[in-house]
Design a protein around this motif. Structure first.
Motif, PDB file in Angstrom:
ATOM      1  N   SER A 133      21.466  19.557  33.636  1.00  0.00           N
ATOM      2  CA  SER A 133      20.986  18.201  33.898  1.00  0.00           C
ATOM      3  C   SER A 133      21.591  17.182  32.927  1.00  0.00           C
ATOM      4  O   SER A 133      21.806  16.025  33.281  1.00  0.00           O
ATOM      5  CB  SER A 133      19.454  18.141  33.842  1.00  0.00           C
ATOM      6  N   ARG A 137      23.528  13.900  34.177  1.00  0.00           N
ATOM      7  CA  ARG A 137      23.170  12.535  33.753  1.00  0.00           C
ATOM      8  C   ARG A 137      24.376  11.825  33.151  1.00  0.00           C
ATOM      9  O   ARG A 137      24.558  10.620  33.329  1.00  0.00           O
ATOM     10  CB  ARG A 137      22.006  12.581  32.753  1.00  0.00           C
ATOM     11  N   THR A 152      22.005   6.292  45.729  1.00  0.00           N
ATOM     12  CA  THR A 152      20.565   6.288  46.027  1.00  0.00           C
ATOM     13  C   THR A 152      20.341   6.358  47.536  1.00  0.00           C
ATOM     14  O   THR A 152      19.487   7.109  48.022  1.00  0.00           O
ATOM     15  CB  THR A 152      19.898   5.020  45.456  1.00  0.00           C
ATOM     16  N   LYS A 201      16.537  14.222  37.448  1.00  0.00           N
ATOM     17  CA  LYS A 201      15.265  13.479  37.436  1.00  0.00           C
ATOM     18  C   LYS A 201      14.097  14.339  36.956  1.00  0.00           C
ATOM     19  O   LYS A 201      13.163  13.828  36.346  1.00  0.00           O
ATOM     20  CB  LYS A 201      14.957  12.946  38.840  1.00  0.00           C
ATOM     21  N   THR A 202      14.150  15.645  37.275  1.00  0.00           N
ATOM     22  CA  THR A 202      12.985  16.477  36.994  1.00  0.00           C
ATOM     23  C   THR A 202      13.040  17.135  35.625  1.00  0.00           C
ATOM     24  O   THR A 202      12.047  17.646  35.139  1.00  0.00           O
ATOM     25  CB  THR A 202      12.836  17.600  38.052  1.00  0.00           C
TER      26      THR A 202
END
Length: 203
Positions: A133, A137, A152, A201-202
């Motif tokens: 992650s 990012r 998005t 995101k998580t």
């Protein structure tokens, strides 16, 4: 190929079940078919070394609902969701509920076989995801503001025309941004991009 792993197929349409079972059996996979999500749920908690191929739209419950119930039962499996073109936003919801991949109809046999191979590979990992992650990012920071807006829309399952309308740009411009997003994020396809964004995101 991986005879110790059983691929469970859940689809309410018998011809689909038969054709998928035939394809996978001919590719040396052990297969079990289920005519409904309810029937599969009844045996799910006792499964080991298994993965799941499920249709998204079924009469008794959707593929999303099935995944949520599997999670509630602590019986989650590496899952591939098969979906119609109009169902992509719902397929994204399925990934948020824990699906590993989604495949749009109609699809080539190889696409499903590759997804099954990934699902079986996932069984060998201690944790789901497979994406760093932090690295994801970092890639996201390289996107321009417009590319982030387009990404998005892509991850939400919106078609290019809708993204173009929302951002007041041409569909062709969306295509260019989309290609840039896929390249910068190092995503081979839409499901992989969705997985990356969710992992970022998580975490």
């Amino acid at each position: 190929m991986s005879a110790d792993v059983i691929v469970h197929i859940v689809d309410d349409e018998e011809p689909v079940r038969k054709s998928l079972a035939f394809l996978l059996t001919m590719s040396d996979h052990a297969v079990r078919v289920h005519e409904s999500a309810t029937a599969f749920l009844a045996i799910a908690s006792g499964l080991d070394r298994a993965c799941l191929v499920t249709d998204l739209r079924m009469p008794d419950m959707s593929g999303v609902e099935l995944l949520k119930k599997l999670r509630e039962q602590d019986a989650m499996l590496p899952t591939i969701v098969i979906t119609g073109h109009a169902d992509v936003p719902m397929a994204v919801e399925a990934m948020k509920a824990g699906a590993l991949d989604f495949i749009e109809k109609p699809f080539e046999d190889e696409v499903l076989l590759e997804a099954i191979a990934r699902a079986i590979g996932e069984l060998g990992k201690q944790e789901n995801g497979g994406h760093d992650s932090g690295a994801v990012r970092e890639r996201m920071t390289r996107l321009s503001e417009r590319e982030q807006q387009v990404m998005t829309g892509i991850v939400a399952g919106l078609p290019n025309k809708t993204i173009a309308y929302d951002l007041d740009i041409s569909p062709r411009t969306v295509e260019v941004h989309r290609a840039n997003v896929m390249a910068k994020m190092q995503a081979r396809n839409l499901p992989e991009l969705v997985r990356m964004v969710m992992a970022a995101k998580t975490d």
